[in-house]
Scaffold this active site. Structure first.
Site, short mmCIF file in Angstrom:
data_model
loop_
_atom_site.label_atom_id
_atom_site.label_comp_id
_atom_site.label_asym_id
_atom_site.label_seq_id
_atom_site.Cartn_x
_atom_site.Cartn_y
_atom_site.Cartn_z
N GLU A 435 0.83 -1.19 0.00
CA GLU A 435 0.00 0.00 0.00
C GLU A 435 0.87 1.25 0.00
O GLU A 435 1.62 1.50 0.94
CB GLU A 435 -0.91 0.00 1.24
CG GLU A 435 -1.73 1.26 1.41
CD GLU A 435 -2.45 1.33 2.75
OE1 GLU A 435 -3.07 2.37 3.03
OE2 GLU A 435 -2.38 0.35 3.52
N ASP A 508 -1.26 -1.02 5.66
CA ASP A 508 -1.17 -0.43 6.99
C ASP A 508 -2.13 -1.12 7.96
O ASP A 508 -3.17 -1.65 7.57
CB ASP A 508 -1.52 1.06 6.93
CG ASP A 508 -0.48 1.87 6.17
OD1 ASP A 508 0.63 1.35 5.99
OD2 ASP A 508 -0.80 3.01 5.77
N ASP A 510 -4.47 -0.18 9.79
CA ASP A 510 -5.55 0.74 10.12
C ASP A 510 -6.75 0.41 9.25
O ASP A 510 -6.75 -0.57 8.49
CB ASP A 510 -5.11 2.20 9.94
CG ASP A 510 -4.65 2.51 8.50
OD1 ASP A 510 -4.90 1.68 7.60
OD2 ASP A 510 -4.04 3.57 8.30
N ASP A 512 -8.05 1.96 6.59
CA ASP A 512 -7.78 2.01 5.15
C ASP A 512 -7.02 0.78 4.69
O ASP A 512 -7.29 0.22 3.63
CB ASP A 512 -6.98 3.27 4.81
CG ASP A 512 -7.88 4.51 4.71
OD1 ASP A 512 -9.11 4.33 4.64
OD2 ASP A 512 -7.35 5.63 4.71
#
Length: 651
Positions: A435, A508, A510, A512
């Protein structure tokens, strides 16, 4: 079948009991969570075989507080009389002799999922103790087996404590088995209610009228599954939350000697095919000859209908099978004798006669169905959807051809995107789909370029669940992934062309990042499913924290692990919270996330394709309320440690 006696003379013994404990992987695959549940299903499958052959209608599964489990059915009961050659009760033979059972000659069991007669004895061998009660002929019989070490340290597995004994009278019929999996074999793993419920529901769908009850002592967990509609109800369950193109599933049932076929299907306005096939209650996730027979017949019948009703003109070419199957959700349920699976995993049916039989029966039944004027409208809906799919297929053809092009800057501009590995040995090579450009830059610098390739994503890929194939192929990020893997997609997918043994999604830690993982996994599930089923897809697990001081560094992968890490560091420590992969320098990314000797990977697998289909539809489809409900019921943000404890895999 229902009136036939089932006695010990019907139990055929192929060989004696081997030391199952020495090589449990030969019988249950693994001594992890999957293997633990395998020994439960071996007992449940015996009950299912009784019921699917016309004996009984109810199975109950109870999970006990001590880790043991009970399975009870109301079938005929395991034979209790003396075996003519072994001179033991039928129960003792079944539970102590490998390859012993009543399923080898097709006399007592016309259809069976437990083909090899190893189930009951393997479960017994891998349990601390196992109790069997048989209700038969107005009497209740009981026997207990146990595993122990003698004074010389030699292990004895599944030994009868005493011979089978009649202990009372009863009006019941059937068998009750209670066993405690041996922690020496399975460690701290415990049978999981939710895992069992998923498979139990599937079994209830596949066996019309069967009732399965699951309970867990000490909790309020209880489920009861019972579907009079059988696989028609199954298909309806699978398309909940999707827009159906007609109201009720099309269903037919046909037989030919020792061959039984059920098919149910319904169309939605989606763009992918969802086929689920089973043989003797075993999911055939790789398909096989029965699926080939259905697809061939379905294509022929629908083209014939289109011609006969002038929907396809004389000069127009026949539509392809993939055109007719766009948007189909179909369950194919076969019961047959002498099943031949390809490989040891029982995931692909190999019997040539199954293709011929399914093709013949499907052609007859569907022709009859669509010749009925009441069903003309449904047939027209299917053909018109197929014609639309054919136009899209033509539009996507050029894009598919582009995806098969080699690494060419002119075609895909992979140069500057993909940092390839220098080795051409696919068995050692791995592709990191990373990403963001920042993390991609660190990964490129930190990698071992001999076997690690890096493909940074410069934007979010398209959600393949909501788009047609031509729209999917129009997305630059998706095209780049397809080109890098070199397998093609959909009908053209070729696993033998895969360039990398491991495809690792690195995003990541998180929301997203989780969304990107979900989008990529949805794409792989829809258009490159063998990539997952063959075990090539992984998710990298980057750390959340770095706890450090002068001479001490520890990386922490969950909030739950943080207090212990801080305690180990002691006073005057420093704490860094990683908000994204881009915050790590190349050396840190290598050390924590890419180094095969230290990293944590989650291998993505599909235990149950139908349930995976349901989850993908719920999480990635258009039904917002269904998604909210699922997340509310299943997401547990306070117990991240359980996720890591159960799924973290050191590679």
């Amino acid at each position: 079948m229902a009136g036939k006696n089932y006695d010990s003379k019907d139990i055929v013994v192929l060989e004696g009991l081997d030391a199952v404990r020495l090589r449990p992987g030969m019988y249950i695959g693994t001594t992890g969570v999957k293997g633990l549940h395998h020994i439960l299903w071996e007992i449940v499958d015996n009950s299912i075989d009784e019921i699917s052959n016309g004996h009984g209608d109810t199975i109950s599964i109870t999970l006990h507080a001590d880790g043991s489990a009970t399975v009870e059915d109301n079938g005929r009961g395991i034979p209790v009389d003396e075996h003519p050659t072994l001179h033991k009760s039928g129960v003792e033979v079944v539970y102590t002799t490998l390859h012993a059972g009543g399923k080898f000659d097709n006399e007592n069991y016309k259809f069976s999922g437990g083909l090899h007669g190893v189930g009951a004895s393997v479960t017994n061998a891998l349990s601390k103790w196992c109790e069997v009660s048989v209700f038969k002929g107005g009497s209740e019989y009981y026997i207990k087996f146990h595993s122990y070490r003698d004074d010389n340290g030699k292990m004895h597995s599944g030994i009868p404590v005493a011979p089978l004994k009649k202990i009372g009278s009863t009006k019941k019929t059937g068998t009750r088995v209670t066993f405690l999996p041996d922690s020496d074999m399975f460690g701290e793993n415990r049978l999981n209610f939710e895992t069992i419920a998923v498979r139990a529901r599937e079994l209830a769908f596949l066996n019309k009228g069967l009732k399965i009850i699951i309970e867990e002592e000490g909790t309020e967990k209880r489920e009861e599954y019972h579907y009079e509609g059988g696989i028609s109800d199954f298909v309806s369950y699978l398309v909940e939350g999707k827009s159906k193109m007609y109201s009720n599933p099309i269903y037919f049932h046909a037989e030919d000697k020792n061959f039984d076929l059920e098919v149910a299907f319904i169309y939605t306005d989606t763009y992918t095919e969802n086929s689920f096939s089973f043989v003797n209650n075993i999911p055939t996730i790789e398909g096989g000859t029965h699926e080939m027979g259905f697809k061939s017949a379905f294509t022929k019948v629908m083209n014939n209908f289109a011609r006969a009703n002038n929907i396809l003109k004389e000069k127009e070419a026949n539509l392809l099978g993939e055109d007719f199957r766009e948007g189909i959700n179909v369950v194919i349920n076969v019961k047959m004798t002498n099943v031949q699976f390809e490989g040891q995993t029982k995931t692909k049916l190999g019997n040539p006669e199954a293709k011929t039989l399914v093709e013949s029966l499907t052609t007859t039944e569907l022709t009859k169905f669509f010749e009925n004027k009441k069903n003309t409208t449904v047939a027209e809906i299917i053909v018109n959807k197929a014609k639309g799919a054919a136009k899209v297929r033509e539009a996507a053809k050029k894009a598919k051809e582009l995806t098969r092009a080699k690494n060419s800057a002119e075609n895909f501009n992979l140069v500057g995107k993909l940092s390839a590995a220098t080795s051409k040995n696919r068995d050692i090579c791995e592709l990191f789909i990373v990403e963001g450009d920042s993390a991609g830059g660190s990964a490129k610098q930190g990698r071992d370029r001999k076997f690690q390739a890096i493909l940074p994503l410069r934007g979010k890929p398209l959600n393949a669940e909501k788009k047609r194939i031509d729209q999917v192929l129009a997305n630059e990020e998706i095209r780049t992934i397809i080109s890098a893997l070199d397998t093609g997609i959909g009908e053209d997918f070729d696993l033998s062309s895969l360039r990398y043994n491991k495809v690792i999604i690195l995003s990541d830690a998180d929301q997203d990042g989780a969304h990107i993982r979900a989008i990529l996994l949805t794409f792989f599930f829809r258009y490159m499913r063998p990539l997952i089923t063959d075990g090539h897809v992984f998710c990298g697990m980057p750390p959340l924290y770095k706890v450090y001081k002068k001479d001490y560094v520890e990386y922490v992968y969950s909030d739950a692990e943080l207090p212990q890490a801080i305690a180990r560091a002691g006073r005057n420590y420093s704490l860094q919270r990683y908000k994204g992969l881009g915050e790590m320098n190349p050396e840190q990314l290598w050390e924590t996330t890419m180094d095969p000797a230290k990293r944590n990977l989650i291998q993505v697998s599909i235990e149950d394709v139908a349930e995976a289909e349901k989850i993908v539809t719920t999480l990635m489809g258009d039904d917002i309320e269904a998604r909210k409900k699922y997340i509310g019921e299943h997401a547990n943000f306070d117990r991240e440690d359980d996720f890591f404890k159960n799924y973290k895999e050191n590679k």
